[in-house]
Motif scaffolding. Sequence first.
Motif, PDB file in Angstrom:
ATOM      1  N   LYS A 329       3.130 -18.435   7.545  1.00 46.01           N
ATOM      2  CA  LYS A 329       2.982 -19.885   7.761  1.00 46.01           C
ATOM      3  C   LYS A 329       2.047 -20.493   6.713  1.00 46.01           C
ATOM      4  CE  LYS A 329       3.270 -19.706  12.749  1.00 46.01           C
ATOM      5  NZ  LYS A 329       2.247 -19.498  13.760  1.00 46.01           N
ATOM      6  N   ARG A 330       1.618 -19.682   5.770  1.00 47.99           N
ATOM      7  CA  ARG A 330       0.722 -20.077   4.684  1.00 47.99           C
ATOM      8  C   ARG A 330      -0.668 -20.502   5.172  1.00 47.99           C
ATOM      9  NH1 ARG A 330       3.940 -20.653  -0.011  1.00 47.99           N
ATOM     10  NH2 ARG A 330       6.104 -20.426   0.599  1.00 47.99           N
ATOM     11  N   GLU A 331      -1.030 -19.987   6.353  1.00 47.38           N
ATOM     12  CA  GLU A 331      -2.392 -20.263   6.832  1.00 47.38           C
ATOM     13  C   GLU A 331      -3.349 -19.238   6.234  1.00 47.38           C
ATOM     14  OE1 GLU A 331      -0.564 -21.685  11.091  1.00 47.38           O
ATOM     15  OE2 GLU A 331      -1.854 -19.910  11.079  1.00 47.38           O
ATOM     16  N   VAL A 333      -3.715 -15.650   3.286  1.00 44.72           N
ATOM     17  CA  VAL A 333      -3.133 -14.946   2.134  1.00 44.72           C
ATOM     18  C   VAL A 333      -3.316 -13.456   2.366  1.00 44.72           C
ATOM     19  CG1 VAL A 333      -3.422 -14.448  -0.331  1.00 44.72           C
ATOM     20  CG2 VAL A 333      -3.526 -16.796   0.474  1.00 44.72           C
ATOM     21  N   LEU A 334      -2.294 -12.709   2.023  1.00 38.58           N
ATOM     22  CA  LEU A 334      -2.416 -11.255   2.130  1.00 38.58           C
ATOM     23  C   LEU A 334      -3.048 -10.757   0.832  1.00 38.58           C
ATOM     24  CD1 LEU A 334      -1.996  -8.486   3.279  1.00 38.58           C
ATOM     25  CD2 LEU A 334       0.433  -8.665   2.817  1.00 38.58           C
ATOM     26  N   SER A 335      -4.369 -10.624   0.830  1.00 41.99           N
ATOM     27  CA  SER A 335      -5.068 -10.184  -0.381  1.00 41.99           C
ATOM     28  C   SER A 335      -4.671  -8.754  -0.702  1.00 41.99           C
ATOM     29  CB  SER A 335      -6.582 -10.243  -0.182  1.00 41.99           C
ATOM     30  OG  SER A 335      -6.970 -11.573  -0.001  1.00 41.99           O
ATOM     31  N   GLY A 336      -4.590  -8.438  -2.004  1.00 41.41           N
ATOM     32  CA  GLY A 336      -4.219  -7.085  -2.413  1.00 41.41           C
ATOM     33  C   GLY A 336      -2.713  -6.888  -2.491  1.00 41.41           C
ATOM     34  N   PHE A 337      -1.965  -7.957  -2.290  1.00 45.23           N
ATOM     35  CA  PHE A 337      -0.510  -7.904  -2.452  1.00 45.23           C
ATOM     36  C   PHE A 337      -0.103  -8.940  -3.491  1.00 45.23           C
ATOM     37  CE2 PHE A 337       2.454  -5.574   0.418  1.00 45.23           C
ATOM     38  CZ  PHE A 337       1.527  -4.689   0.934  1.00 45.23           C
ATOM     39  N   GLY A 338       0.932  -8.616  -4.244  1.00 46.40           N
ATOM     40  CA  GLY A 338       1.450  -9.576  -5.215  1.00 46.40           C
ATOM     41  C   GLY A 338       0.806  -9.381  -6.566  1.00 46.40           C
ATOM     42  N   HIS A 339       1.554  -9.680  -7.584  1.00 47.82           N
ATOM     43  CA  HIS A 339       1.036  -9.565  -8.943  1.00 47.82           C
ATOM     44  C   HIS A 339       1.862 -10.431  -9.871  1.00 47.82           C
ATOM     45  CE1 HIS A 339      -0.485  -7.752 -12.630  1.00 47.82           C
ATOM     46  NE2 HIS A 339      -1.493  -7.332 -11.892  1.00 47.82           N
ATOM     47  N   ARG A 340       1.211 -11.059 -10.827  1.00 46.07           N
ATOM     48  CA  ARG A 340       1.930 -11.901 -11.767  1.00 46.07           C
ATOM     49  C   ARG A 340       2.942 -11.091 -12.571  1.00 46.07           C
ATOM     50  NH1 ARG A 340       0.995 -16.619 -14.456  1.00 46.07           N
ATOM     51  NH2 ARG A 340       0.701 -17.479 -12.388  1.00 46.07           N
ATOM     52  N   VAL A 341       2.622  -9.841 -12.877  1.00 47.05           N
ATOM     53  CA  VAL A 341       3.501  -9.057 -13.750  1.00 47.05           C
ATOM     54  C   VAL A 341       4.301  -7.998 -12.969  1.00 47.05           C
ATOM     55  CG1 VAL A 341       3.603  -7.579 -15.777  1.00 47.05           C
ATOM     56  CG2 VAL A 341       1.913  -9.406 -15.669  1.00 47.05           C
ATOM     57  N   SER A 387      11.424 -10.210  -0.213  1.00 50.59           N
ATOM     58  CA  SER A 387      12.211 -11.191  -0.970  1.00 50.59           C
ATOM     59  C   SER A 387      11.393 -11.818  -2.096  1.00 50.59           C
ATOM     60  CB  SER A 387      12.748 -12.269  -0.036  1.00 50.59           C
ATOM     61  OG  SER A 387      11.665 -12.963   0.541  1.00 50.59           O
ATOM     62  N   ARG A 388      10.087 -11.887  -1.923  1.00 52.90           N
ATOM     63  CA  ARG A 388       9.242 -12.437  -3.000  1.00 52.90           C
ATOM     64  C   ARG A 388       8.730 -11.344  -3.936  1.00 52.90           C
ATOM     65  NH1 ARG A 388       8.990 -15.589   1.222  1.00 52.90           N
ATOM     66  NH2 ARG A 388       8.840 -17.848   0.966  1.00 52.90           N
ATOM     67  N   ARG A 389       9.154 -10.162  -3.707  1.00 52.49           N
ATOM     68  CA  ARG A 389       8.780  -8.982  -4.499  1.00 52.49           C
ATOM     69  C   ARG A 389       7.256  -8.821  -4.579  1.00 52.49           C
ATOM     70  NH1 ARG A 389      12.372  -7.786  -9.407  1.00 52.49           N
ATOM     71  NH2 ARG A 389      11.615  -9.633 -10.412  1.00 52.49           N
ATOM     72  N   PRO A 392       1.898  -3.886  -2.886  1.00 53.76           N
ATOM     73  CA  PRO A 392       0.438  -3.705  -2.948  1.00 53.76           C
ATOM     74  C   PRO A 392      -0.019  -3.548  -4.394  1.00 53.76           C
ATOM     75  CG  PRO A 392       1.506  -1.748  -2.028  1.00 53.76           C
ATOM     76  CD  PRO A 392       2.560  -2.798  -2.144  1.00 53.76           C
ATOM     77  N   ASN A 393      -1.123  -4.169  -4.731  1.00 55.24           N
ATOM     78  CA  ASN A 393      -1.680  -4.022  -6.079  1.00 55.24           C
ATOM     79  C   ASN A 393      -2.922  -3.138  -6.029  1.00 55.24           C
ATOM     80  OD1 ASN A 393      -3.963  -5.719  -5.478  1.00 55.24           O
ATOM     81  ND2 ASN A 393      -2.590  -7.474  -5.642  1.00 55.24           N
ATOM     82  N   VAL A 394      -3.545  -2.963  -7.182  1.00 53.87           N
ATOM     83  CA  VAL A 394      -4.665  -2.031  -7.317  1.00 53.87           C
ATOM     84  C   VAL A 394      -5.808  -2.342  -6.341  1.00 53.87           C
ATOM     85  CG1 VAL A 394      -5.819  -3.366  -9.146  1.00 53.87           C
ATOM     86  CG2 VAL A 394      -6.034  -0.902  -9.123  1.00 53.87           C
TER      87      VAL A 394
END
Length: 494
Positions: A329-331, A333-341, A387-389, A392-394
């Motif tokens: 719901k965008r309330e 953020v899942l920190s540690g997920f997602g990356h620009r590259v 779907s947003r790919r 988990p990031n470092v």
Amino acid sequence: MGQPADSSSSQSDSLTVRDNRTGKTYTVPIKDNVVSATAFKAIVAPRKPQDREENDPEKGLRVSDKGFLNTAVIHSQITYIDGEAGVLRYRQVGYPIEQLALHSSHLETGYLLIYGALPSKAQLKLFESEVMHHSIVHADAENFFRSFRYDAHPMAMLTSAFAYLGSYYSEANPSLQGQNLFTKSDPASLANMDKQIYRLIGKATTLAAMAYRVRQGRDFVTPPSGLSYTGQFLYQMDHLGQEDYRPSPVLEKALDVLFLLHADHELNASATTVLQTGSSLVDPYSAIAAGCASLYGPLHGGANEAVIRMLISIGSPENVPAFLEAVKKREKVLSGFGHRVYKTSDPRSFIIRKTADEVFKVTGKDELLETAMALHDAAIKDDYFVSRRLAPNVDFWSGLIYRAMGFPYDFFPVLFAVPRVVGWLAHWRQMMLQEGGVKIWRPRQIYVGAAKRDYVPTEKREVVEGAKNSPIPVVHGGISKRTAMAEFKGKSKL
Ligand SMILES: CC(C)(COP(=O)(O)OP(=O)(O)OC[C@H]1O[C@@H](n2cnc3c(N)ncnc32)[C@H](O)[C@@H]1OP(=O)(O)O)[C@@H](O)C(=O)NCCC(=O)NCCS
């Protein structure tokens, strides 16, 4: 788009652009699968009456790329990332991060990143001893660190400390020694550059440890000799006068792997900041301080701290579904997920996961691990993240290791910044030595503000109000209730 005129490689390696405003066709060369944004400046069109003067088409077409999503700003040989395949390699597309993590050390990898090849035994010995030799700071640095308030964030201290450090080295300051101090590529200039590199890497751990000890109310210690880079760092933070003190070899090794993994990551926000700042030919200490400031943000190096605070707020595995709903719901953020590259996986996260197990064997499992695992497992299966790919990031795991090692949360970004000094310097050195010299990084903007207007006297102005468009009065801190009630020159309030 038109078709290339013929199939010869010089013609086919190009882009044909037709400007529908004028009907003119332009050929833009493609080299290394890149087109030059400045080539588009040659595309001009007559100005129409409705065009703003700030967007004058007669001055050439501009290229917009908010947030550098698809703009290459430098030729680099340092790090290669294939975000789609989840690949990270340091130098010359040769050394996969997994192999380096297994066989190399942070300083050896630092050598590789800065000088371009893995060192011989003698070269590594020289590099390591120069770095260690330059770990001691001027005694006055103690006063500098003591001047911070008792609860200062260690990243605020570290960022300022890098700039402060530069004040000691006038021979490293192009503003004093001449602007081509580092761009000459002659032996004296290269040696001068190396000396600053040794100093910055050598003193990074000392400055970070001093920031740590200030917060703990401890005296400072002189950097010890005979220990590894991470060994002497741990020693400087933790030694309290015990005889023959030696940090835990497991933690020393784990920290070294973490340092190596964090050593460089191509043109991330902080490396770009170092280059942007360095492009004015400022001294390297100021450039590194700027990079350090950039890394501090929660979208970059601050994410590992944010992960722990997020896990604490979730509390236990059964609260994970509700948390994920709030993220969707965008309330939150899942920190540690997602990356620009990275769009499939972050290769560093697998190595870190293994390192975490090694550390937990000696420190005991972190109580947040179960929540982290539950969150991880639910998120990687959830359609919102798939779907947003978002993988988990470092930072997802590194915070748990730092917590298990007993570091305070606000020290986590410091543990990212210290090893990244190596990468920042590799990029800075490469830019100083690049063919054709250094060009100041000065991007364009699209001006959307008011058109030219004349000054209006106060009484004739139309008043502009609103939170974003006028200053807001703020609550004044620092005045106690007692002071607020005190009398001052016969008045009841200050
Ligand atoms: C790293 C990060 C800044 C990359 O940002 P980016 O490349 O600009 O990606 P975007 O913000 O455009 O994200 C694309 C979509 O995924 C969503 N998204 C990205 N990261 C998300 C996250 N961590 N949690 C929830 N949603 C996220 C965005 O809201 C956006 O959704 P939309 O298309 O419906 O609007 C971003 O993923 C993030 O903020 N992650 C958390 C912080 C973090 O871990 N940083 C450390 C990076 S090593």
